[in-house]
Design a protein around this motif. Structure first.
Motif, PDB file in Angstrom:
ATOM      1  N   PRO A 114       0.879  -1.186   0.033  1.00 10.66           N
ATOM      2  CA  PRO A 114       0.063  -0.034  -0.075  1.00 10.66           C
ATOM      3  C   PRO A 114       0.726   1.207   0.091  1.00 10.66           C
ATOM      4  CG  PRO A 114       0.135  -1.100   2.176  1.00 10.66           C
ATOM      5  CD  PRO A 114       0.627  -2.168   1.306  1.00 10.66           C
ATOM      6  N   VAL A 115       2.074   1.115   0.418  1.00 11.29           N
ATOM      7  CA  VAL A 115       2.851   2.271   0.498  1.00 11.29           C
ATOM      8  C   VAL A 115       3.470   2.903  -0.887  1.00 11.29           C
ATOM      9  CG1 VAL A 115       3.554   1.886   2.896  1.00 11.29           C
ATOM     10  CG2 VAL A 115       4.973   0.960   0.786  1.00 11.29           C
ATOM     11  N   ILE A 116       3.419   2.074  -1.818  1.00  4.75           N
ATOM     12  CA  ILE A 116       3.947   2.096  -3.254  1.00  4.75           C
ATOM     13  C   ILE A 116       2.580   2.708  -4.049  1.00  4.75           C
ATOM     14  CG2 ILE A 116       4.800   1.157  -5.196  1.00  4.75           C
ATOM     15  CD1 ILE A 116       6.018  -1.000  -3.656  1.00  4.75           C
ATOM     16  N   PRO A 117       2.906   3.844  -4.760  1.00  6.96           N
ATOM     17  CA  PRO A 117       1.893   4.331  -5.700  1.00  6.96           C
ATOM     18  C   PRO A 117       1.339   3.238  -6.664  1.00  6.96           C
ATOM     19  CG  PRO A 117       3.714   5.781  -5.523  1.00  6.96           C
ATOM     20  CD  PRO A 117       4.267   4.681  -4.758  1.00  6.96           C
ATOM     21  N   GLU A 118      -0.194   3.521  -7.078  1.00  3.33           N
ATOM     22  CA  GLU A 118      -0.740   2.395  -8.012  1.00  3.33           C
ATOM     23  C   GLU A 118      -0.054   2.544  -9.318  1.00  3.33           C
ATOM     24  OE1 GLU A 118      -2.228   4.929  -6.206  1.00  3.33           O
ATOM     25  OE2 GLU A 118      -4.079   4.688  -5.661  1.00  3.33           O
ATOM     26  N   VAL A 119       0.384   3.880  -9.580  1.00  8.19           N
ATOM     27  CA  VAL A 119       0.909   3.870 -11.133  1.00  8.19           C
ATOM     28  C   VAL A 119       2.472   3.170 -11.087  1.00  8.19           C
ATOM     29  CG1 VAL A 119       2.189   5.532 -12.537  1.00  8.19           C
ATOM     30  CG2 VAL A 119      -0.006   5.989 -11.437  1.00  8.19           C
ATOM     31  N   ALA A 120       3.201   2.962  -9.906  1.00 13.75           N
ATOM     32  CA  ALA A 120       4.492   2.208  -9.842  1.00 13.75           C
ATOM     33  C   ALA A 120       4.175   0.830 -10.145  1.00 13.75           C
ATOM     34  CB  ALA A 120       5.178   2.672  -8.565  1.00 13.75           C
ATOM     35  N   VAL A 121       3.023   0.237  -9.094  1.00 18.25           N
ATOM     36  CA  VAL A 121       2.928  -0.910  -9.219  1.00 18.25           C
ATOM     37  C   VAL A 121       2.388  -1.399 -10.657  1.00 18.25           C
ATOM     38  CG1 VAL A 121       1.318  -2.900  -8.400  1.00 18.25           C
ATOM     39  CG2 VAL A 121       2.145  -1.189  -6.638  1.00 18.25           C
ATOM     40  N   LYS A 122       1.600  -0.570 -11.144  1.00 15.98           N
ATOM     41  CA  LYS A 122       1.111  -0.831 -12.759  1.00 15.98           C
ATOM     42  C   LYS A 122       2.265  -0.832 -13.776  1.00 15.98           C
ATOM     43  CE  LYS A 122      -2.108   0.639 -16.205  1.00 15.98           C
ATOM     44  NZ  LYS A 122      -2.607  -0.480 -16.449  1.00 15.98           N
ATOM     45  N   LEU A 123       3.288  -0.064 -13.561  1.00 14.17           N
ATOM     46  CA  LEU A 123       4.409  -0.186 -14.580  1.00 14.17           C
ATOM     47  C   LEU A 123       5.025  -1.413 -14.388  1.00 14.17           C
ATOM     48  CD1 LEU A 123       5.949   3.463 -13.921  1.00 14.17           C
ATOM     49  CD2 LEU A 123       4.897   2.643 -16.068  1.00 14.17           C
ATOM     50  N   VAL A 124       5.401  -1.786 -13.006  1.00 12.85           N
ATOM     51  CA  VAL A 124       5.989  -2.886 -13.218  1.00 12.85           C
ATOM     52  C   VAL A 124       5.208  -4.424 -13.956  1.00 12.85           C
ATOM     53  CG1 VAL A 124       6.917  -4.757 -11.426  1.00 12.85           C
ATOM     54  CG2 VAL A 124       7.194  -2.424 -10.892  1.00 12.85           C
TER      55      VAL A 124
END
Length: 352
Positions: free
Chosen positions: A324-334
């Motif tokens: 949850p501490v990681i932005p949604e966009v960053a997760v999506k990029l990976v």
């Protein structure tokens, strides 16, 4: 009536093996023979004088005043055959350095006669210790590149022993590539047009010390891989611009629907529908230049997009919950970076 299948032998700075293979071809009645002197120069003129004497009226020796490359030499031969041997089924291309025996040339010739709508390849094995490292390394690298980019499963991408249908010879005259890269370009041009039929042949080299090759593993490999550069640039542009559209829309939809449950999944779906439509059009027209029925490709693409969209939505949602501490966009990029490679393989092989 016997099928007309001329034997094409491009030659640059030949040695004593050159007239020997011509004598063997004449003895086996594998004619007519079309030799191309690719600007070898005065020091090698004696070999081509021998060639004219050996061939006699059973072929021709064509000459480039300066070295223009193997690709151009093959095109010169193709042009001559198409203009002077209109009834030819196709031609057989062979090297002048003794790598191809008469038996192997004959096998590929018979393979072309039996499969006149196929590109016939005489393929060697490259797992022996007596194979020169230039050929072994160059072939192994090119096999992997060709397989990944085009999906072609070819066991010998550098073979010079090929059976080429007359109609394919004609279209190859307009294909760019003047040197060794032309033979790789030929393989790529066959996709969707001419099935590849492989015939195992002997692998012959005099020795590691005596075998000579004009293939430079750095210079000529660069020319070969440069062909793929434009293909990759187009795919990167298509995927990159689609990804940018997808992420920007995902971010906007996350902001717009942030108060709803499952907003991440909803934002993923909406963004993907829009970006996928754009991506399909670009890939069909620009990247893969598909000749398949648009509706069929669109149906397959939609199925792929739905699966990829579901995988992205699921993995991004799980990632956001676990991190949850990681932005949604960053997760999506990976997540989408991994799906990027999977999608390319599926699109190339099944969609376009």
């Amino acid at each position: 009536m016997a099928s007309l299948v001329p034997i094409v032998i491009p030659s640059y700075e030949p040695d004593e093996r050159f007239p020997a293979i011509l004598k063997d071809l004449i003895a086996a009645d594998l004619t007519p023979i079309v030799v191309v002197d690719d600007g070898s120069g005065p020091s090698y003129e004696s070999f081509f004088e021998q060639a004219r004497t050996i061939i006699g009226d059973k072929g021709v020796v064509l000459t480039h005043e300066v070295n223009k490359g193997k690709g151009r030499a093959l095109k010169t031969a193709f042009t001559y055959i198409l203009e002077n041997m209109s009834s030819a089924v196709g031609c057989i291309t062979a090297d002048s350095d003794g790598q191809h025996t008469v038996e192997c040339i004959s096998s590929v010739r018979e393979g072309l006669i039996a499969n006149p709508a196929s590109l016939v390849l005489g393929v060697r094995k490259f797992d022996g210790e007596d194979i020169p490292w230039k050929s072994r390394v160059g072939n192994n690298i090119t096999i992997k590149v060709v397989s990944y980019v085009s999906g072609l499963k070819i066991s010998d991408t550098q073979t010079g022993l090929r059976g080429i249908p007359a109609s394919f010879m004609k279209s190859l005259l307009d294909v760019k590539g003047e040197r060794f890269e032309f033979e790789t370009k030929m393989l790529l041009e066959s996709v969707g047009q001419y099935p590849i039929y492989e015939i195992p042949i002997k692998t012959i080299y005099d020795s590691k010390e005596n075998h000579t090759t004009h293939f430079d593993p750095l210079r000529d490999s660069w020319r070969i891989y440069k062909m793929f550069g434009w293909q990759f640039l187009k795919y990167i542009f298509s995927s990159g611009s689609s990804c940018l559209i997808d992420i920007l829309l995902f971010w906007l939809f996350c902001k717009a629907f942030g108060g709803f449950a499952f907003y991440v999944a909803l934002a993923t779906v909406l963004a993907r529908v829009i970006s996928a439509t754009y991506n399909f059009i670009i890939n069909y027209k620009l990247v893969f230049t598909s000749k398949k029925n648009t509706a069929v490709s669109a149906g397959k693409y939609i199925a792929l997009a739905l699966c990829q969209m579901g995988a992205s939505a699921l993995l991004v949602s799980v990632g956001c919950m676990l991190l949850p501490v990681i932005p949604e966009v960053a997760v999506k990029l990976v997540v989408d970076s991994v799906l990027f490679f999977v999608s390319y393989y599926i699109q190339r092989r099944f969609v376009f």
